[in-house]
Design a protein around this motif. Structure first.
Motif: not given
Length: 147
Positions: A83, A112-115
């Motif tokens: 990420r 930054r996360g997937d969401d």
């Protein structure tokens, strides 16, 4: 327990180790590693801008209310688990009566996360902390994974 903070951090989980117990009556000076969720209005910001805001927030909120000055700020890309991420390093200088420490070496990993949410891993280690604490903090930072 998580700590709620104003500013750019929604919530932060802290782990501390004493470096100078009772340097001032009833106050200890500590090395810290932490995991924090960044406020959602910064989630859309570019990583560099968000990271600088996080460092500035730490400089104002983390050092026992003592005035601080951020120096030697540097940043680099640092992906975590595939990420997008960045690493920020700085020295945060402060002065407090009776405290031998002069500055903390601060490392912030922002990812930054997937969401779309931003998460920060943070290490803040006083310049005169035992080498073992510096090694433990680095080990804690290196254990960061995102599921």
């Amino acid at each position: 327990d998580p700590v709620q903070l104003g500013g750019v951090l929604n919530v932060i989980f802290l782990a501390n180790a004493e470096v100078h117990p009772n340097y001032e009556e009833g106050r200890d000076w500590q090395a810290t590693v932490a995991l924090a969720e960044i406020r959602s209005d910064l989630a859309g910001a570019d990583l560099e801008r968000a990271g600088i805001r996080v460092l500035n927030e730490l400089g104002h909120e983390f050092y026992g209310g003592h005035p601080s000055k951020i120096t030697r700020l540097r940043s680099a890309d640092r992906a975590i688990d595939g990420r997008a991420g960045m690493e920020f390093r700085a020295d945060v200088y402060y002065s407090a009566e009776g405290l031998p420490s002069r500055y903390d070496r601060v490392v912030v990993w922002l990812v930054r996360g997937d969401d779309g949410r931003l998460v920060a891993a943070i290490s803040s280690i006083p310049d005169d902390a035992p080498a073992q604490l510096t090694e433990l903090a680095a080990s804690a930072m290196n254990s960061l994974t995102l599921a």
